[in-house]
Design a protein around this motif. Structure first.
Motif, mmCIF file in Angstrom:
data_model
loop_
_atom_site.group_PDB
_atom_site.id
_atom_site.type_symbol
_atom_site.label_atom_id
_atom_site.label_comp_id
_atom_site.label_asym_id
_atom_site.label_seq_id
_atom_site.Cartn_x
_atom_site.Cartn_y
_atom_site.Cartn_z
ATOM 1 N N SER A 1 106.732 17.329 -94.171
ATOM 2 C CA SER A 1 106.585 15.967 -93.742
ATOM 3 C C SER A 1 105.396 15.653 -92.656
ATOM 4 C CB SER A 1 107.860 15.237 -93.390
ATOM 5 O OG SER A 1 107.381 13.838 -93.134
ATOM 6 N N ASP A 2 105.462 16.436 -91.593
ATOM 7 C CA ASP A 2 104.519 16.270 -90.666
ATOM 8 C C ASP A 2 103.149 16.814 -90.936
ATOM 9 O OD1 ASP A 2 106.606 15.478 -88.910
ATOM 10 O OD2 ASP A 2 107.198 17.415 -88.135
ATOM 11 N N LEU A 3 103.203 17.787 -91.759
ATOM 12 C CA LEU A 3 101.863 18.456 -92.460
ATOM 13 C C LEU A 3 101.382 17.627 -93.425
ATOM 14 C CD1 LEU A 3 102.606 22.347 -92.402
ATOM 15 C CD2 LEU A 3 101.319 21.112 -90.708
ATOM 16 N N GLY A 4 102.119 16.805 -94.013
ATOM 17 C CA GLY A 4 101.506 15.973 -95.156
ATOM 18 C C GLY A 4 101.580 16.754 -96.511
ATOM 19 N N ARG A 5 102.459 17.730 -96.748
ATOM 20 C CA ARG A 5 102.406 18.436 -97.876
ATOM 21 C C ARG A 5 103.351 17.743 -98.933
ATOM 22 N NH1 ARG A 5 98.172 20.088 -98.182
ATOM 23 N NH2 ARG A 5 99.197 21.443 -99.899
ATOM 24 N N PRO A 6 102.777 17.511 -99.967
ATOM 25 C CA PRO A 6 103.592 16.758 -100.898
ATOM 26 C C PRO A 6 104.878 17.546 -101.302
ATOM 27 C CG PRO A 6 101.365 16.809 -101.541
ATOM 28 C CD PRO A 6 101.266 17.899 -100.504
ATOM 29 N N MET A 7 106.017 16.878 -101.503
ATOM 30 C CA MET A 7 107.158 17.372 -101.967
ATOM 31 C C MET A 7 108.100 16.460 -103.126
ATOM 32 S SD MET A 7 109.631 17.339 -98.734
ATOM 33 C CE MET A 7 108.437 16.903 -97.353
ATOM 34 N N TRP A 8 108.654 17.304 -103.723
ATOM 35 C CA TRP A 8 109.895 16.601 -104.454
ATOM 36 C C TRP A 8 111.005 17.086 -104.090
ATOM 37 C CZ3 TRP A 8 108.120 17.121 -110.535
ATOM 38 C CH2 TRP A 8 106.867 16.535 -110.641
ATOM 39 N N VAL A 9 112.267 16.504 -103.847
ATOM 40 C CA VAL A 9 113.279 16.781 -103.418
ATOM 41 C C VAL A 9 114.313 17.071 -104.568
ATOM 42 C CG1 VAL A 9 115.805 16.386 -102.201
ATOM 43 C CG2 VAL A 9 113.335 16.323 -101.016
ATOM 44 N N ARG A 10 115.030 18.017 -104.597
ATOM 45 C CA ARG A 10 116.020 18.151 -105.815
ATOM 46 C C ARG A 10 117.396 18.313 -105.367
ATOM 47 N NH1 ARG A 10 112.996 22.552 -110.039
ATOM 48 N NH2 ARG A 10 112.241 21.070 -111.269
ATOM 49 N N TYR A 11 118.099 17.780 -106.095
ATOM 50 C CA TYR A 11 119.627 17.554 -105.474
ATOM 51 C C TYR A 11 120.487 17.834 -106.815
ATOM 52 C CZ TYR A 11 123.959 16.001 -103.198
ATOM 53 O OH TYR A 11 125.202 15.838 -102.441
ATOM 54 N N VAL A 12 121.198 18.843 -106.590
ATOM 55 C CA VAL A 12 122.397 19.346 -107.803
ATOM 56 C C VAL A 12 123.601 18.227 -107.534
ATOM 57 C CG1 VAL A 12 123.403 21.187 -108.796
ATOM 58 C CG2 VAL A 12 121.057 21.402 -107.954
ATOM 59 N N LEU A 13 123.861 17.576 -108.536
ATOM 60 C CA LEU A 13 125.436 16.960 -108.412
ATOM 61 C C LEU A 13 126.358 17.655 -109.296
ATOM 62 C CD1 LEU A 13 126.499 14.497 -107.611
ATOM 63 C CD2 LEU A 13 125.665 13.246 -109.804
ATOM 64 N N VAL A 14 127.380 18.077 -108.300
ATOM 65 C CA VAL A 14 128.603 18.664 -108.892
ATOM 66 C C VAL A 14 129.808 17.915 -108.284
ATOM 67 C CG1 VAL A 14 129.810 21.031 -108.700
ATOM 68 C CG2 VAL A 14 127.247 21.014 -108.267
ATOM 69 N N PRO A 15 130.461 17.542 -109.482
ATOM 70 C CA PRO A 15 131.694 16.785 -109.215
ATOM 71 C C PRO A 15 132.652 17.607 -108.519
ATOM 72 C CG PRO A 15 130.990 16.479 -111.466
ATOM 73 C CD PRO A 15 130.132 17.597 -110.938
#
Length: 285
Positions: free
Chosen positions: A198-212
């Motif tokens: 974030s500080d470097l301005g590098r693009p990212m997509w966050v992935r979140y695995v949803l496990v019941p």
């Protein structure tokens, strides 16, 4: 090194030599060979690869050439590639050979606004190999992407991060105790890596695995959403619904799969979680 590497991430790969060398060791343990960092010897450097796929549309923008490298420090309960945990369980391949294969598809990858994605396993276990691939792909004009947990982010220099156009960052939990339960590793390195990007301005997509029953707790999701809201270079959040496609690998490796009785999340649960992220003004898929 002439054996085929084309295949699917869901195929079980077990190298005979690796199996013979490590049969006396606990499969969950991080072996000495997993910790070694190979020197950067240019196109002659040898990396270890589980497989590669051409045509993926789920590992970054456009059509992707995806290489699954072996070696990972995390032991995620829902891992669908436990055969990538140990580096030497992959097939050896030089940078030169990998680039010959990638170059075959460079034109169509560029036309589709796609590119190359290094996944795993954890590509940063084989940092020198991965960075040689990224640098040479940039010379071909290809978009570069890494699928990472950020656990080894401290290995990367700012210059190296500049060679990576997109980071698919897997944040497994917002609660440190749950993260430790899910992965066997601490959460803080992942958070540090996210904030550095974030500080470097590098693009990212966050992935979140949803496990019941594991990662779906309201407060846990709130913590991940709060982290995401503070990332200036975050472009989107992807909610990945848990599936059972890795169970067969665990069984064939003689491992006890801890989530064998867990059902995929319901549409209602998935929508509730997406709503928690959207409430922060985030783009969610």
């Amino acid at each position: 090194m002439s054996q085929s590497l084309s295949g699917s991430r869901y195929e079980l790969h077990v190298a005979r030599k690796w199996a013979a060398d490590t049969k006396s060791q606990d499969y969950y343990t991080i072996h000495a060979a997993d910790l070694e960092q190979a020197p950067d010897t240019g196109e002659d450097i040898v990396g270890y690869v589980h497989s590669w796929e051409v045509g993926s549309t789920v590992d970054g923008p456009g059509i992707r050439f995806v290489a699954f490298l072996t070696g990972c420090f995390l032991r995620c309960q829902y891992c669908h590639n436990p055969d990538t945990w140990h580096r030497q369980n992959g097939k050896p391949v030089t940078v030169a050979r990998a680039m010959r294969e990638i170059a075959k598809y460079a034109k169509v990858l560029k036309i589709s606004r796609g590119g190359i994605t290094l996944s795993g396993g954890e590509p940063m276990v084989q940092k020198a190999f991965a960075m040689q691939i990224f640098r040479r792909c940039k010379q071909l004009g290809l978009h570069t992407c890494i699928d990472t947990s950020g656990r080894l982010g401290e290995r990367m220099t700012d210059e190296e991060l500049s060679q990576i156009d997109l980071h698919l960052l897997d944040i497994k939990s917002g609660d440190p105790a749950i993260y430790q339960q899910v992965t066997g590793q601490p959460l803080q390195p992942t958070l540090d890596y996210a904030r550095r990007l974030s500080d470097l301005g590098r693009p990212m997509w966050v992935r979140y695995v949803l496990v019941p029953g594991l990662t779906d707790g309201f407060d846990n999701v709130e913590k991940v959403a709060e982290v995401c809201a503070g990332l200036k270079s975050l472009e989107r959040v992807e909610i990945l619904r848990f599936h059972q496609m890795g169970r067969d690998k665990w069984q064939r490796l003689g491992l006890d799969y801890p989530l064998k009785d867990v059902e995929p999340p319901s549409p209602e649960l998935a929508e509730r979680v997406r709503g928690q992220f959207r409430s922060r003004g985030l783009t969610v898929y």
